[in-house]
Design a protein around this motif. Structure first.
Motif: not given
Length: 221
Positions: A103, A105, A173, A177-181, A184-185, A214, A216
């Motif tokens: 979680s 960021q 991030v 979770h980077a690809r998920e973010r 989502a965008a 985004v 990492t």
């Protein structure tokens, strides 16, 4: 001076699984569930830090404690930080506190400029930030001396630049979770402009072309 390590080197060390690297720091979030438990954890962290002579940044909130470590005089993560996070994680476990490293960021703001020296003093004055000079042009940053606000860095643009001005965000991030973010965008109406530097960063834009990266810690020095 202590030898610094990459994110990959940090995460290869035993006892670091509850932490994530970003922007030269290792950080995690402890879900305390109550303010009293948070205070108890902070007290334990204070004892550990004083004993080690190495002090993290600690943010106590309800119901979390956010801890961030780095070796300031080395300019990055070192073995001191590995030792510290191991002890902090052990103290949290003794208190029954769970870590939520995914979680974390961190936010940076990038200002694209044609003349850095003409622009940077304005932002330094209006924000009351400190200037930090690294080895290269893109390493020139303004940082909040209190450690609260996001870092601002200045990116050189080549002429002619059709935009009147341009500011974009960098959001760092947890790698998992980077690809998920990113997905989502895009699902929210954004456009993926480039994934050529992934997994270090993806470049996206909103419907009007305003950009965000985004990011990492992977694949970085």
């Amino acid at each position: 001076m202590d030898t610094t390590m990459t994110a990959e080197e940090f995460h290869s060390r035993e006892g670091t699984a509850e932490w994530r690297v970003g922007l030269g720091h290792a950080q995690t979030v402890f879900r305390t569930g109550s303010f009293a438990t948070g205070v108890a954890l902070v007290d334990r962290i204070g004892e550990i830090a004083d004993r080690a002579g190495h002090h993290p940044d600690v943010d106590l909130r309800y119901p979390t404690v956010i801890v961030r470590v780095t070796t300031h005089d080395a300019g990055g993560l070192t073995a001191k930080d590995v030792d510290l996070v191991r002890e902090v994680s052990a103290a949290a476990a003794e208190l029954g506190v769970q870590a939520e490293p995914a979680s974390i960021q961190q936010l940076e703001i990038a200002v694209d400029v044609l003349d850095r020296d003409a622009v940077l003093p304005f932002w330094r004055a209006v924000l009351a930030y400190d200037r930090f000079d690294g080895d290269g042009y893109e390493d020139v940053e303004l940082r909040d001396p209190a450690g609260r606000g996001p870092t601002i860095w200045f990116q050189q643009m080549d002429e002619p630049r059709p935009q009147r001005n341009r500011i974009h965000l960098d959001v760092t991030v947890a790698p998992e979770h980077a690809r998920e973010r990113v997905d989502a965008a895009v699902a929210a109406g954004g456009v993926l402009l480039s994934d050529g530097a992934a997994p270090s960063f993806w470049i996206l834009a909103d419907a009007e072309g305003n950009e965000v990266c985004v990011c990492t810690s992977l694949g970085r020095a």
